[in-house]
Design a protein around this motif. Structure first.
Motif, PDB file in Angstrom:
ATOM      1  N   ASN A 267      63.631  64.678 -36.608  1.00  0.00           N
ATOM      2  CA  ASN A 267      64.251  65.288 -37.784  1.00  0.00           C
ATOM      3  C   ASN A 267      63.232  65.743 -38.833  1.00  0.00           C
ATOM      4  O   ASN A 267      63.524  65.774 -40.016  1.00  0.00           O
ATOM      5  CB  ASN A 267      65.247  64.310 -38.423  1.00  0.00           C
ATOM      6  CG  ASN A 267      64.583  63.002 -38.847  1.00  0.00           C
ATOM      7  OD1 ASN A 267      63.382  62.801 -38.619  1.00  0.00           O
ATOM      8  ND2 ASN A 267      65.353  62.122 -39.448  1.00  0.00           N
ATOM      9  N   ASN A 268      62.027  66.076 -38.366  1.00  0.00           N
ATOM     10  CA  ASN A 268      60.991  66.534 -39.277  1.00  0.00           C
ATOM     11  C   ASN A 268      61.111  68.041 -39.482  1.00  0.00           C
ATOM     12  O   ASN A 268      60.989  68.824 -38.539  1.00  0.00           O
ATOM     13  CB  ASN A 268      59.611  66.171 -38.711  1.00  0.00           C
ATOM     14  CG  ASN A 268      58.490  66.454 -39.674  1.00  0.00           C
ATOM     15  OD1 ASN A 268      58.198  67.606 -39.966  1.00  0.00           O
ATOM     16  ND2 ASN A 268      57.857  65.413 -40.164  1.00  0.00           N
ATOM     17  N   LEU A 269      61.338  68.450 -40.709  1.00  0.00           N
ATOM     18  CA  LEU A 269      61.543  69.878 -41.010  1.00  0.00           C
ATOM     19  C   LEU A 269      60.355  70.731 -40.600  1.00  0.00           C
ATOM     20  O   LEU A 269      60.526  71.835 -40.060  1.00  0.00           O
ATOM     21  CB  LEU A 269      61.824  70.050 -42.503  1.00  0.00           C
ATOM     22  CG  LEU A 269      63.192  69.581 -43.011  1.00  0.00           C
ATOM     23  CD1 LEU A 269      63.234  69.614 -44.529  1.00  0.00           C
ATOM     24  CD2 LEU A 269      64.303  70.438 -42.426  1.00  0.00           C
ATOM     25  N   LEU A 270      59.143  70.232 -40.861  1.00  0.00           N
ATOM     26  CA  LEU A 270      57.949  71.011 -40.521  1.00  0.00           C
ATOM     27  C   LEU A 270      57.776  71.139 -39.011  1.00  0.00           C
ATOM     28  O   LEU A 270      57.366  72.193 -38.517  1.00  0.00           O
ATOM     29  CB  LEU A 270      56.707  70.358 -41.136  1.00  0.00           C
ATOM     30  CG  LEU A 270      56.562  70.471 -42.652  1.00  0.00           C
ATOM     31  CD1 LEU A 270      55.327  69.715 -43.116  1.00  0.00           C
ATOM     32  CD2 LEU A 270      56.478  71.925 -43.075  1.00  0.00           C
TER      33      LEU A 270
ATOM     34  N   LEU B 272      68.946  74.063 -36.271  1.00  0.00           N
ATOM     35  CA  LEU B 272      69.948  74.586 -37.206  1.00  0.00           C
ATOM     36  C   LEU B 272      70.305  76.039 -36.909  1.00  0.00           C
ATOM     37  O   LEU B 272      71.441  76.465 -37.104  1.00  0.00           O
ATOM     38  CB  LEU B 272      69.411  74.494 -38.639  1.00  0.00           C
ATOM     39  CG  LEU B 272      69.298  73.099 -39.256  1.00  0.00           C
ATOM     40  CD1 LEU B 272      68.500  73.167 -40.545  1.00  0.00           C
ATOM     41  CD2 LEU B 272      70.682  72.530 -39.521  1.00  0.00           C
ATOM     42  N   LYS B 273      69.316  76.812 -36.432  1.00  0.00           N
ATOM     43  CA  LYS B 273      69.523  78.242 -36.214  1.00  0.00           C
ATOM     44  C   LYS B 273      69.587  78.608 -34.728  1.00  0.00           C
ATOM     45  O   LYS B 273      69.392  79.769 -34.362  1.00  0.00           O
ATOM     46  CB  LYS B 273      68.397  79.038 -36.883  1.00  0.00           C
ATOM     47  CG  LYS B 273      68.289  78.811 -38.391  1.00  0.00           C
ATOM     48  CD  LYS B 273      67.118  79.606 -38.970  1.00  0.00           C
ATOM     49  CE  LYS B 273      66.956  79.354 -40.471  1.00  0.00           C
ATOM     50  NZ  LYS B 273      65.794  80.098 -41.017  1.00  0.00           N
ATOM     51  N   ALA B 274      69.853  77.626 -33.885  1.00  0.00           N
ATOM     52  CA  ALA B 274      69.909  77.898 -32.440  1.00  0.00           C
ATOM     53  C   ALA B 274      70.997  78.908 -32.119  1.00  0.00           C
ATOM     54  O   ALA B 274      72.118  78.825 -32.641  1.00  0.00           O
ATOM     55  CB  ALA B 274      70.153  76.602 -31.678  1.00  0.00           C
TER      56      ALA B 274
ATOM     57  N   MET C  24      71.544  69.820 -34.990  1.00  0.00           N
ATOM     58  CA  MET C  24      70.962  69.381 -36.249  1.00  0.00           C
ATOM     59  C   MET C  24      71.764  70.006 -37.389  1.00  0.00           C
ATOM     60  O   MET C  24      72.182  71.160 -37.311  1.00  0.00           O
ATOM     61  CB  MET C  24      69.491  69.792 -36.349  1.00  0.00           C
ATOM     62  CG  MET C  24      68.619  69.288 -35.204  1.00  0.00           C
ATOM     63  SD  MET C  24      68.723  67.499 -34.893  1.00  0.00           S
ATOM     64  CE  MET C  24      68.004  66.851 -36.413  1.00  0.00           C
ATOM     65  N   LYS C  25      71.984  69.238 -38.439  1.00  0.00           N
ATOM     66  CA  LYS C  25      72.717  69.767 -39.593  1.00  0.00           C
ATOM     67  C   LYS C  25      72.029  69.314 -40.879  1.00  0.00           C
ATOM     68  O   LYS C  25      71.328  68.291 -40.916  1.00  0.00           O
ATOM     69  CB  LYS C  25      74.173  69.310 -39.574  1.00  0.00           C
ATOM     70  CG  LYS C  25      74.376  67.833 -39.812  1.00  0.00           C
ATOM     71  CD  LYS C  25      75.868  67.500 -39.934  1.00  0.00           C
ATOM     72  CE  LYS C  25      76.069  66.048 -40.346  1.00  0.00           C
ATOM     73  NZ  LYS C  25      77.495  65.728 -40.546  1.00  0.00           N
TER      74      LYS C  25
ATOM     75  N   GLY D 243      66.767  67.355 -46.071  1.00  0.00           N
ATOM     76  CA  GLY D 243      66.577  66.763 -44.766  1.00  0.00           C
ATOM     77  C   GLY D 243      67.646  67.201 -43.794  1.00  0.00           C
ATOM     78  O   GLY D 243      68.602  67.897 -44.150  1.00  0.00           O
ATOM     79  N   ILE D 244      67.484  66.802 -42.543  1.00  0.00           N
ATOM     80  CA  ILE D 244      68.444  67.143 -41.499  1.00  0.00           C
ATOM     81  C   ILE D 244      68.731  65.896 -40.673  1.00  0.00           C
ATOM     82  O   ILE D 244      67.953  64.940 -40.656  1.00  0.00           O
ATOM     83  CB  ILE D 244      67.913  68.264 -40.572  1.00  0.00           C
ATOM     84  CG1 ILE D 244      66.530  67.904 -40.007  1.00  0.00           C
ATOM     85  CG2 ILE D 244      67.872  69.591 -41.300  1.00  0.00           C
ATOM     86  CD1 ILE D 244      65.966  68.919 -39.042  1.00  0.00           C
TER      87      ILE D 244
END
Length: 370
Positions: free
Chosen positions: A165-168, A263-265, A289-290, A297-298
């Motif tokens: 769940n790491n945004l980077l 998120l954008k899949a 992921m949301k 965070g997600i």
């Protein structure tokens, strides 16, 4: 352990075949990765003596050699050592006027008369072994350099993370959240052999002694490949190694536990990947992921995948029960039928049923074709 990846022909092929790709360290995005200028600690006296005795044709007493290097040997032990080996260490030449000792007998006679506290002989012989040790240390440095240039350039590395769940990480390694993250069970090989990356502000030392241990050598080399700058700490990286790079290798299909979609899949990518594993490995779990509501965070939310046939059969049954011969809109179907399919996917299914002549569409309304 988790692996972030984009969705492309290569990743899909690896997914389909149950493979992971081992990259060449030269391709990594960290210029210090693997090829940092490692510092080598001085080899210990004990390890040097062990190696020296193995390579020498003479049989030395190891305790005496260590005592000479550590300057802890007694005068009698030193005398006994010199009596047996001094002519091997010093090249006595009576014709050389500048030479301190003319012969072995001369050396031993002077050694008998010297006070133990003023034992310059020990310094001279200790210096001989320290010179040999320095040469060995230089050889170690050269050997490590060659290992890094030759072996490291060929070794294969597959990188994982401890979190999903790491945004980077989603941004850098999963195509800006359009990709996927795979979860593997670390109880299965090769994942059970993973090394955790250590993050340091300074380049770590390499223990010279371990480079001469057959079993420890491989572990030391792998650890050398598992150090990175503290700037990369957020990745919480784990690494699996293989002797060859730029190749894909199989893993047990049951070791793949879950697939997380970014998120954008793209819905079509989600459909394609889920359909592959619905039959290939029905135990694999699927997550989307949301975004979190209150923090940046997600988190993962599990969903259950059904095939196109299963979904469309269910839709036809719901439509027959609720609307019979009546027209309906997509919104009415969602409300009355309690449909939880995403809006885009539901529209695609309804249009597909229309193309199959199961539904009739007039403007924005659908009706069963009876």
């Amino acid at each position: 352990m988790f692996k972030y990846t984009s969705i492309n022909s290569y990743s899909l092929r690896n997914l389909q075949n149950g493979q992971i790709y081992f990259n060449n360290p030269l391709n990594f995005n960290d210029p210090f990765d693997t090829f940092h200028p490692a510092k080598i600690t001085e080899i210990s006296n004990a390890k040097f003596v062990e190696l020296y005795c193995k390579s020498s044709k003479r049989k030395f007493n190891k305790k005496h050699l260590i005592g000479i290097l550590d300057k802890t040997i007694s005068k009698q032990q030193f005398y006994d050592f010199c009596q047996e080996h001094i002519d091997y260490i010093f090249d006595f030449n009576e014709s050389n006027e500048n030479q301190l000792f003319k012969s072995k007998v001369d050396f031993l006679n002077q050694l008998k008369n010297v006070e133990e506290s003023k034992n310059d002989f020990l310094e001279n012989i200790g210096g001989f072994f320290m010179t040999v040790k320095s040469r060995l240390q230089a050889t170690i440095q050269e050997t490590l350099y060659n290992i890094r240039q030759e072996k490291f350039a060929k070794i294969g590395v597959c990188c994982f993370s401890k979190n999903n769940n790491n945004l980077l990480m989603w941004s850098h390694y999963a195509d800006s959240h359009q990709g996927i993250c795979l979860e593997f069970d670390s109880e299965y090989e090769p994942f059970s052999k993973a090394f955790e990356v250590e993050y340091k502000s300074e380049i770590p030392n390499v223990n010279s002694d371990l480079l001469f241990e057959e079993e420890e050598n491989a572990e030391s080399i792998k650890k050398l490949l598992s150090f990175k700058s503290i700037d990369w700490k957020h990745e919480e990286e784990m690494r699996v190694f293989h002797q060859e790079s730029n190749k894909s290798y199989f893993y047990p299909i049951r070791s793949l536990k879950a697939i997380y979609f970014g998120l954008k899949a793209n819905p079509s990518d989600v459909e394609m990947i889920c359909s592959i594993f619905k039959s290939k490995n029905p135990d694999v779990k699927f997550y989307r992921m949301k975004k979190l509501d209150k923090t940046f965070g997600i988190e993962a939310e599990q969903f259950h995948y059904n095939t196109v046939i299963e979904i469309q059969s269910s839709l036809i049954l719901i439509i027959s029960n609720l609307f019979s011969n009546n027209e309906f809109t997509q919104e009415e179907l969602v409300t009355k039928g309690r449909i939880e399919i995403p809006e885009i996917q539901l529209k695609a299914h309804l249009d597909d049923l229309k193309n199959k002549n199961i539904l009739i569409k007039h403007k924005e309304k659908y009706k069963l074709n009876r």
